[in-house]
Design a protein around this motif. Structure first.
Motif, mmCIF file in Angstrom:
data_model
loop_
_atom_site.group_PDB
_atom_site.id
_atom_site.type_symbol
_atom_site.label_atom_id
_atom_site.label_comp_id
_atom_site.label_asym_id
_atom_site.label_seq_id
_atom_site.Cartn_x
_atom_site.Cartn_y
_atom_site.Cartn_z
ATOM 1 N N ASN A 45 12.655 -99.164 -24.710
ATOM 2 C CA ASN A 45 12.121 -100.231 -23.865
ATOM 3 C C ASN A 45 11.211 -101.106 -24.703
ATOM 4 O O ASN A 45 10.421 -100.602 -25.496
ATOM 5 C CB ASN A 45 11.300 -99.657 -22.697
ATOM 6 N N GLY A 46 11.366 -102.409 -24.522
ATOM 7 C CA GLY A 46 10.492 -103.333 -25.233
ATOM 8 C C GLY A 46 10.986 -103.715 -26.620
ATOM 9 O O GLY A 46 10.333 -104.479 -27.329
ATOM 10 N N ALA A 47 12.165 -103.205 -27.023
ATOM 11 C CA ALA A 47 12.668 -103.494 -28.382
ATOM 12 C C ALA A 47 13.084 -104.958 -28.538
ATOM 13 O O ALA A 47 13.139 -105.473 -29.648
ATOM 14 C CB ALA A 47 13.852 -102.594 -28.694
ATOM 15 N N LYS A 49 15.901 -106.186 -26.499
ATOM 16 C CA LYS A 49 17.322 -106.266 -26.123
ATOM 17 C C LYS A 49 17.554 -107.300 -25.009
ATOM 18 O O LYS A 49 18.443 -108.131 -25.094
ATOM 19 C CB LYS A 49 17.831 -104.894 -25.648
ATOM 20 N N THR A 50 16.730 -107.214 -23.968
ATOM 21 C CA THR A 50 16.946 -108.122 -22.832
ATOM 22 C C THR A 50 16.675 -109.573 -23.245
ATOM 23 O O THR A 50 17.414 -110.478 -22.843
ATOM 24 C CB THR A 50 16.048 -107.706 -21.645
ATOM 25 N N SER A 51 15.654 -109.778 -24.064
ATOM 26 C CA SER A 51 15.367 -111.147 -24.519
ATOM 27 C C SER A 51 16.589 -111.712 -25.245
ATOM 28 O O SER A 51 16.976 -112.872 -25.038
ATOM 29 C CB SER A 51 14.163 -111.168 -25.460
ATOM 30 N N LEU A 52 17.203 -110.887 -26.063
ATOM 31 C CA LEU A 52 18.382 -111.323 -26.807
ATOM 32 C C LEU A 52 19.534 -111.657 -25.856
ATOM 33 O O LEU A 52 20.205 -112.685 -25.994
ATOM 34 C CB LEU A 52 18.778 -110.208 -27.775
ATOM 35 N N THR A 319 5.045 -103.790 -15.509
ATOM 36 C CA THR A 319 4.366 -105.082 -15.598
ATOM 37 C C THR A 319 5.298 -106.087 -16.251
ATOM 38 O O THR A 319 5.420 -107.234 -15.843
ATOM 39 C CB THR A 319 3.088 -104.957 -16.478
ATOM 40 N N LYS A 320 6.027 -105.596 -17.275
ATOM 41 C CA LYS A 320 6.936 -106.476 -17.983
ATOM 42 C C LYS A 320 8.073 -106.920 -17.069
ATOM 43 O O LYS A 320 8.495 -108.066 -17.103
ATOM 44 C CB LYS A 320 7.487 -105.745 -19.200
ATOM 45 N N ALA A 321 8.531 -105.990 -16.199
ATOM 46 C CA ALA A 321 9.603 -106.344 -15.270
ATOM 47 C C ALA A 321 9.153 -107.513 -14.403
ATOM 48 O O ALA A 321 9.922 -108.418 -14.107
ATOM 49 C CB ALA A 321 9.959 -105.160 -14.392
ATOM 50 N N GLY A 323 7.150 -109.831 -15.398
ATOM 51 C CA GLY A 323 7.261 -111.003 -16.269
ATOM 52 C C GLY A 323 8.677 -111.533 -16.308
ATOM 53 O O GLY A 323 8.911 -112.738 -16.312
ATOM 54 N N LYS A 324 9.669 -110.581 -16.297
ATOM 55 C CA LYS A 324 11.068 -111.006 -16.399
ATOM 56 C C LYS A 324 11.515 -111.751 -15.160
ATOM 57 O O LYS A 324 12.364 -112.615 -15.208
ATOM 58 C CB LYS A 324 11.948 -109.783 -16.577
ATOM 59 N N ILE A 325 10.960 -111.368 -14.019
ATOM 60 C CA ILE A 325 11.394 -112.009 -12.790
ATOM 61 C C ILE A 325 10.905 -113.454 -12.751
ATOM 62 O O ILE A 325 11.499 -114.321 -12.167
ATOM 63 C CB ILE A 325 10.916 -111.217 -11.555
ATOM 64 N N GLU A 328 5.165 -115.374 -16.861
ATOM 65 C CA GLU A 328 5.062 -115.184 -18.309
ATOM 66 C C GLU A 328 3.660 -114.653 -18.557
ATOM 67 O O GLU A 328 2.684 -115.250 -18.136
ATOM 68 C CB GLU A 328 5.269 -116.524 -19.019
ATOM 69 N N HIS A 329 3.577 -113.477 -19.150
ATOM 70 C CA HIS A 329 2.245 -112.980 -19.456
ATOM 71 C C HIS A 329 2.188 -112.660 -20.935
ATOM 72 O O HIS A 329 3.194 -112.339 -21.558
ATOM 73 C CB HIS A 329 1.857 -111.775 -18.601
ATOM 74 N N THR A 330 1.037 -112.778 -21.505
ATOM 75 C CA THR A 330 0.949 -112.637 -22.948
ATOM 76 C C THR A 330 0.495 -111.239 -23.315
ATOM 77 O O THR A 330 -0.332 -110.654 -22.632
ATOM 78 C CB THR A 330 -0.019 -113.669 -23.540
HETATM 79 N N1 LIG Z 1 8.267 -112.749 -19.672
HETATM 80 C C1 LIG Z 1 7.604 -112.087 -20.615
HETATM 81 N N2 LIG Z 1 6.301 -112.359 -20.885
HETATM 82 C C2 LIG Z 1 5.631 -111.710 -21.850
HETATM 83 N N3 LIG Z 1 6.158 -110.737 -22.629
HETATM 84 C C3 LIG Z 1 7.435 -110.411 -22.417
HETATM 85 C C4 LIG Z 1 8.235 -111.058 -21.395
HETATM 86 N N4 LIG Z 1 9.488 -110.515 -21.430
HETATM 87 C C5 LIG Z 1 9.465 -109.586 -22.412
HETATM 88 N N5 LIG Z 1 8.243 -109.523 -23.000
HETATM 89 C C6 LIG Z 1 7.836 -108.636 -24.133
HETATM 90 O O1 LIG Z 1 8.749 -108.844 -25.202
HETATM 91 C C7 LIG Z 1 9.108 -107.605 -25.834
HETATM 92 C C8 LIG Z 1 10.607 -107.406 -25.750
HETATM 93 O O2 LIG Z 1 10.990 -107.241 -24.369
HETATM 94 P P1 LIG Z 1 12.504 -107.094 -23.875
HETATM 95 O O3 LIG Z 1 12.504 -107.035 -22.392
HETATM 96 O O4 LIG Z 1 13.337 -108.120 -24.522
HETATM 97 O O5 LIG Z 1 12.860 -105.654 -24.469
HETATM 98 P P2 LIG Z 1 14.002 -104.625 -24.025
HETATM 99 O O6 LIG Z 1 14.427 -103.944 -25.272
HETATM 100 O O7 LIG Z 1 15.044 -105.322 -23.259
HETATM 101 O O8 LIG Z 1 13.293 -103.619 -23.070
HETATM 102 P P3 LIG Z 1 13.856 -103.093 -21.647
HETATM 103 O O9 LIG Z 1 14.852 -102.050 -21.976
HETATM 104 O O10 LIG Z 1 12.620 -102.557 -21.007
HETATM 105 O O11 LIG Z 1 14.409 -104.267 -20.917
HETATM 106 C C9 LIG Z 1 8.295 -106.541 -25.124
HETATM 107 O O12 LIG Z 1 7.126 -106.306 -25.874
HETATM 108 C C10 LIG Z 1 7.965 -107.162 -23.794
HETATM 109 O O13 LIG Z 1 6.757 -106.636 -23.284
#
Ligand SMILES: Nc1ncnc2c1ncn2[C@@H]1O[C@H](COP(=O)(O)OP(=O)(O)OP(=O)(O)O)[C@@H](O)[C@H]1O
Length: 331
Positions: A45-47, A49-52, A319-321, A323-325, A328-330
């Motif tokens: 989690n957090g690697a 992947k979802t951003s990509l 918390t990150k979930a 953010g995804k919805i 945007e949090h830093t």
């Molecule tokens: N909207 C956002 N605002 C701030 N930080 C974010 C946001 N979305 C993702 N991040 C941060 O960017 C990094 C990569 O997140 P990402 O969701 O791409 O990882 P992931 O590998 O898909 O994890 P997961 O399996 O939990 O979805 C993490 O540190 C996450 O906390």
């Protein structure tokens, strides 16, 4: 149905970076996915992947670098790129009030699939994911595994060539997970679809063609599972010492082999002779011991210094979930 593939890669990612505030989610990521392969992005989690995935499906713009779907740049030609893609996100996105059939039909309408063809594809896809008899039921009445199957079917109604699946089996029981994977393989065989799948279930990537290990936004390794195991795999000894004192003495004595430890367990790099000697010399100090042959888990441990099993959903992930919805949090 057979499909003629263009000669280049199905997906090309070149030097892609993405930052959220102070968090560098993707750091100069580059890789290619070949046509018709099943390609796994493996990371905790957090690697990143979802951003990509969001960048590839044109929902998020990279800060720098280029991502191509076929020959289309996702930033410059998002519509053309999108038409080639079918996407299944982690969060379900079906309309629960519509029937199974209507959910598929609506998707076909949005993508402008002509009526007759739409009907034909819906029937084919329902048969593939074994939901034909559920066609007239509201989507909300399906189990989570069936919903995931419906989402996979929906992603293919516009005859997408590339399927992006974000953790398609997360939260499903083992039997349903196996079934989803058999559909994915069937799609690759029968429709020549290219599949990019993200997962943190290491056992699932064993059967993928190639695996890209990511952590902290960086590609750590990319190859066939067997090659990753050969190059980065280690035989490991997982040891549960009897007492804290036993724990401390084993960790100190074998510091040079120490891969990782927590309050319960010590993991040492090993080989057959070492395991035998270790047991002979330390049998009295240990409660349990297991030998792990070179596996993708050990590849992950060697590459990241961490155990992929450690990464269960944490409050931070929740918390990150959020953010995804939308927010945007830093970090
Ligand atoms: N909207 C956002 N605002 C701030 N930080 C974010 C946001 N979305 C993702 N991040 C941060 O960017 C990094 C990569 O997140 P990402 O969701 O791409 O990882 P992931 O590998 O898909 O994890 P997961 O399996 O939990 O979805 C993490 O540190 C996450 O906390």
């Amino acid at each position: 149905m057979t499909r003629a593939h263009s000669p280049g890669p199905a997906i090309r990612v070149e030097g892609v970076s993405k930052r959220y505030g102070r968090t560098l989610a993707l750091d100069e990521v580059s890789f290619e996915v070949r046509c018709n392969e099943i390609f796994a992005l493996l990371g905790p989690n957090g690697a990143g992947k979802t951003s990509l995935l969001y960048i590839l499906c044109t929902l998020l713009r990279p800060d720098s670098g280029v991502a191509l779907i076929g020959e289309f740049d996702v930033s410059r030609q998002p519509l053309a790129a999108r038409r080639r893609l079918g996407v299944v996100f982690q969060e379900p996105s079906l309309d629960g009030r519509l029937t199974v059939y209507e959910n598929l039909n609506l998707h076909g309408l949005v993508y402008g699939v002509p009526r007759k063809l739409r009907r034909q594809r819906i029937d084919q896809m329902l048969a593939l994911v074994e939901l034909t008899t559920w066609a007239d039921r509201p989507a909300r009445s399906l189990s989570s595994g069936m919903k995931r199957r419906l989402e996979i079917a929906r992603a293919l109604i516009h005859d997408s060539e590339i399927l992006l699946l974000d953790e398609p089996t997360v939260g499903l029981d083992a039997q349903t997970r196996d079934r989803i994977w058999s559909y994915i393989r069937q799609l690759r065989e029968e429709r020549q679809v290219t599949v990019l799948v993200t997962t943190h279930y290491i056992e699932e990537v064993e059967t993928c063609d190639r695996v890209c290990v990511v952590d902290h936004g960086k590609v750590l390794a990319l190859d066939k599972p067997a090659v990753l195991k050969r190059n980065h795999g280690q035989q490991l000894l997982r040891i549960v010492p009897k007492t804290d004192a036993d724990h401390a003495s084993i960790a100190a004595r074998y510091a040079a082999r120490l891969q990782r430890q927590d309050e319960n367990e010590i993991i040492l790099t090993s080989d057959d002779a070492f395991s035998e000697n270790f047991l002979a010399e330390n049998g009295a100090l240990i409660r349990a011991l297991s030998i792990e042959m070179p596996s993708l888990e050990s590849v992950f441990l060697t590459l990241t210094g961490r155990d992929i099993r450690d990464h269960e959903a944490s409050p931070r992930d929740l918390t990150k979930a959020f953010g995804k919805i939308g927010g945007e949090h830093t970090g």
